[in-house]
Every structure is written in structure tokens, then in C-alpha cells.
Design a protein around this motif. Structure first.
Motif, short mmCIF file in Angstrom:
data_model
loop_
_atom_site.label_atom_id
_atom_site.label_comp_id
_atom_site.label_asym_id
_atom_site.label_seq_id
_atom_site.Cartn_x
_atom_site.Cartn_y
_atom_site.Cartn_z
N THR A 98 0.86 -1.18 0.00
CA THR A 98 0.00 0.00 0.00
C THR A 98 0.89 1.22 0.00
OG1 THR A 98 -1.76 -1.12 1.24
CG2 THR A 98 -1.78 1.28 1.26
N PHE A 99 0.65 2.13 -0.94
CA PHE A 99 1.48 3.32 -1.07
C PHE A 99 0.70 4.55 -0.63
CE2 PHE A 99 2.66 0.31 -4.45
CZ PHE A 99 3.97 0.06 -4.10
N LEU A 100 1.26 5.30 0.33
CA LEU A 100 0.65 6.57 0.75
C LEU A 100 1.21 7.67 -0.13
CD1 LEU A 100 0.78 6.29 4.65
CD2 LEU A 100 -1.03 5.57 3.08
N LEU A 101 0.31 8.38 -0.81
CA LEU A 101 0.70 9.39 -1.78
C LEU A 101 -0.20 10.62 -1.68
CD1 LEU A 101 1.00 6.87 -4.74
CD2 LEU A 101 2.93 8.19 -3.84
N PRO A 102 0.29 11.79 -2.12
CA PRO A 102 -0.58 12.97 -2.17
C PRO A 102 -1.71 12.75 -3.17
CG PRO A 102 1.75 13.58 -2.35
CD PRO A 102 1.68 12.10 -2.52
N ALA A 103 -2.93 13.02 -2.75
CA ALA A 103 -4.09 12.75 -3.58
C ALA A 103 -4.35 13.86 -4.59
CB ALA A 103 -5.32 12.57 -2.70
N THR A 104 -4.85 13.48 -5.77
CA THR A 104 -5.31 14.46 -6.74
C THR A 104 -6.78 14.79 -6.46
OG1 THR A 104 -6.13 12.86 -8.37
CG2 THR A 104 -3.78 13.42 -8.46
N LYS A 105 -7.33 15.70 -7.23
CA LYS A 105 -8.72 16.12 -7.03
C LYS A 105 -9.72 15.02 -7.39
CE LYS A 105 -7.89 21.07 -7.68
NZ LYS A 105 -8.22 22.28 -8.49
N LEU A 106 -9.26 13.96 -8.06
CA LEU A 106 -10.16 12.88 -8.43
C LEU A 106 -10.46 11.93 -7.26
CD1 LEU A 106 -8.92 11.89 -12.01
CD2 LEU A 106 -10.91 13.25 -11.37
N VAL A 107 -9.70 12.06 -6.18
CA VAL A 107 -9.95 11.23 -5.00
C VAL A 107 -10.99 11.91 -4.13
CG1 VAL A 107 -8.94 10.16 -2.95
CG2 VAL A 107 -7.60 10.34 -5.06
N PRO A 108 -12.14 11.28 -3.89
CA PRO A 108 -13.17 11.90 -3.06
C PRO A 108 -12.64 12.22 -1.66
CG PRO A 108 -14.03 9.96 -4.20
CD PRO A 108 -12.55 9.97 -4.42
N GLN A 112 -9.90 10.19 1.34
CA GLN A 112 -8.54 10.60 1.66
C GLN A 112 -8.41 11.10 3.10
OE1 GLN A 112 -7.55 14.79 0.00
NE2 GLN A 112 -9.04 13.97 -1.45
N SER A 113 -7.15 11.25 3.54
CA SER A 113 -6.87 11.82 4.84
C SER A 113 -7.14 13.32 4.77
CB SER A 113 -5.41 11.58 5.23
OG SER A 113 -5.06 12.32 6.37
N PRO A 114 -8.07 13.86 5.58
CA PRO A 114 -8.45 15.27 5.46
C PRO A 114 -7.33 16.23 5.86
CG PRO A 114 -9.49 14.27 7.37
CD PRO A 114 -8.84 13.15 6.62
N LYS A 115 -6.45 15.82 6.77
CA LYS A 115 -5.39 16.70 7.22
C LYS A 115 -4.22 16.73 6.26
CE LYS A 115 -6.44 16.36 12.17
NZ LYS A 115 -5.91 15.98 13.51
N ARG A 116 -3.80 15.55 5.83
CA ARG A 116 -2.61 15.46 4.98
C ARG A 116 -2.94 15.51 3.49
NH1 ARG A 116 1.12 10.63 6.11
NH2 ARG A 116 2.58 12.01 5.03
N LYS A 117 -4.21 15.31 3.14
CA LYS A 117 -4.62 15.25 1.73
C LYS A 117 -3.88 14.14 1.00
CE LYS A 117 -7.12 18.92 2.46
NZ LYS A 117 -8.59 18.80 2.66
N THR A 118 -3.76 13.02 1.68
CA THR A 118 -3.08 11.87 1.10
C THR A 118 -4.07 10.72 0.93
OG1 THR A 118 -2.43 11.09 3.31
CG2 THR A 118 -0.86 12.46 2.11
N THR A 119 -3.64 9.73 0.19
CA THR A 119 -4.48 8.55 -0.03
C THR A 119 -3.61 7.31 -0.09
OG1 THR A 119 -6.29 7.70 -1.40
CG2 THR A 119 -4.38 8.62 -2.56
N GLY A 120 -4.21 6.16 0.22
CA GLY A 120 -3.51 4.89 0.14
C GLY A 120 -3.96 4.12 -1.09
N ILE A 121 -3.01 3.68 -1.90
CA ILE A 121 -3.34 3.01 -3.17
C ILE A 121 -2.57 1.71 -3.27
CG2 ILE A 121 -3.35 3.19 -5.68
CD1 ILE A 121 -3.45 6.17 -5.44
N ARG A 122 -3.24 0.67 -3.79
CA ARG A 122 -2.61 -0.61 -4.04
C ARG A 122 -2.84 -1.03 -5.49
NH1 ARG A 122 -4.15 -5.50 -1.43
NH2 ARG A 122 -2.16 -6.09 -2.37
N VAL A 123 -1.89 -1.80 -6.03
CA VAL A 123 -2.07 -2.49 -7.30
C VAL A 123 -1.92 -3.97 -6.98
CG1 VAL A 123 -1.26 -2.84 -9.65
CG2 VAL A 123 -1.15 -0.56 -8.63
#
Length: 219
Positions: A98-108, A112-123
Motif C-alpha cells: 500500500t502506497f501513501l501518496l498525495p491525492a489528486t482532485k479525483l480522489v473523493p 482521503q486523509s483530510p489533514k494530509r490530503k493523502t491517499t492509500g493506493i494498491r495495485v
């Protein structure tokens, strides 16, 4: 009561994948296997379904949700990927990370994390997951189905890993809370993903899970 779809783990039947896709587009929630644990999930863009997932897991809105993408190029649509992050992810995916990354505007915001504006993504390295992602065309929420029944109030609650339930017991616990159960005859495990924080130039292992040894030497 959830509808059970029996699907081959290596060669998912296209007709059943299509039926599940339509249900997800309509806001359905599913219990499904991944390359790590069984997960509860839905279409990333189905707001009411995401809210139901949070209710099932009793997650506050400031608790981010992980979601699955089919490829690295798709990840870049939903997160800002630095050159360093790209090189690391290219070596590891698909796999139990799982990769924690800064979220783009396409992530609801609900995901996402409201404080950090990050999201967790897996492939994921799982044929059923990848077939669903390809058919749906949207990322799929993936939160662990590690739950137990509280004997006092009979509610599903979040818990630390317990003795492994059989898939039948897991299905019974969640049968009335999800709309779809995907049965590949794979038994559930508690082998979680390794979490890598790639929000800064220096990657950090947040949680040691499956495959962490492969990155420990160079992260």
C-alpha cells in the motif's frame, strides 16, 4: 442477504465479472479476496456505498480508506507520483504493498486523509481484483474484512487480528451487511500489506506486512 458469486481465482468468468460490475456501479458493497486479506469494497465514486463501508467498519471520516488501481499509470491519475516514488512502485507492483501518496482532485474527500490530503493506493497481484478493476473502469475501495462479532451487542466491530476465521464464518458475519460475496474458494488470512509512505523524497515503511523484506534493504 448477500448474493454469492462463485468465481475461478485464476480465470474469472467474464459474465459474472460483468454482473458484479453493474452492481458496483449501482452502489453495491462486496466482500472479496485480494492478494493479502479479504476486503470490503465498492466503487470509489459511489459516495453512498463508501459511506456504508465506513459504517460497517465503524470508521470516522478522518480515517482514510485504501483503494485498488489496475496499474501504475492509473495510480498517477489519482495521486501525485514523484520520480522517486515512481521508481520504487515500478519495482514492487503488482504486489502486497500500500502506497501513501498525495491525492489528486479525483480522489473523493470521503476517502482521503483530510489533514494530509493523502491517499492509500494498491495495485494487487490477484486476477479477480484486476478483472473487476478493468471491467469497472474505476478504482475499488479495499478495507480489511478483519472483523468480529461483539458478543454483548452483536455488532460488527474493528479488532486486532484474531484466530483466522474460515471463509464460511466470514461470509456468515458479513452476509447481512454486504450486497455481494465473491467466493473463489480461497481461505482468508491475516497477512496484511506492507505500507510505504511515499509523500516525501525519503520513503518510509509505516507497517511491515507481506513483502516488507524486499524493500527493507533499500528503504
Amino acid at each position: 442477504m448477500a448474493k454469492i458469486f462463485t468465481i475461478h481465482p485464476d480465470n474469472p468468468q467474464s459474465r459474472r465479472i460483468e454482473e458484479i460490475k453493474l452492481a458496483l456501479l449501482g452502489g453495491a458493497i462486496m466482500l472479496y479476496p485480494t492478494d493479502t486479506v479479504y476486503a470490503i469494497g465498492c466503487d470509489l465514486n459511489a459516495k453512498s456505498a463508501v459511506e456504508r463501508v465506513r459504517q460497517i467498519k465503524q470508521l470516522a471520516n478522518d480515517k482514510p480508506l485504501t483503494f485498488l488501481c489496475p496499474s501504475l499509470s492509473n495510480v498517477a491519475t489519482y495521486a501525485f507520483v514523484s520520480d522517486t516514488a515512481y521508481r520504487i512502485m515500478k519495482r514492487l507492483i503488482p504486489g502486497p504493498y500500500t502506497f501513501l501518496l498525495p491525492a489528486t482532485k479525483l480522489v473523493p474527500r470521503l476517502v482521503q486523509s483530510p489533514k494530509r490530503k493523502t491517499t492509500g493506493i494498491r495495485v494487487p497481484n490477484h486476477n479477480v481484483c484486476l478483472a473487476l478493476l478493468e471491467a469497472l473502469g474505476n478504482p475499488i475501495i479495499s478495507t480489511s474484512a478483519h472483523v468480529r462479532v461483539n458478543d454483548e451487542d452483536q455488532e460488527i466491530v474493528e479488532d486486532e487480528p484474531q484466530p483466522i476465521l474460515s471463509r464460511v464464518d466470514l461470509y456468515d458475519h458479513l452476509d447481512k451487511l454486504v450486497d455481494i460475496i465473491i467466493d473463489t474458494a480461497e481461505e482468508p488470512t491475516y497477512q496484511v500489506s506492507t505500507i510505504l509512505d511515499l509523500t516525501d523524497e525519503e520513503p518510509v515503511i509505516i507497517r511491515r506486512g507481506l513483502g516488507w523484506e524486499a524493500v527493507a534493504a533499500w528503504v
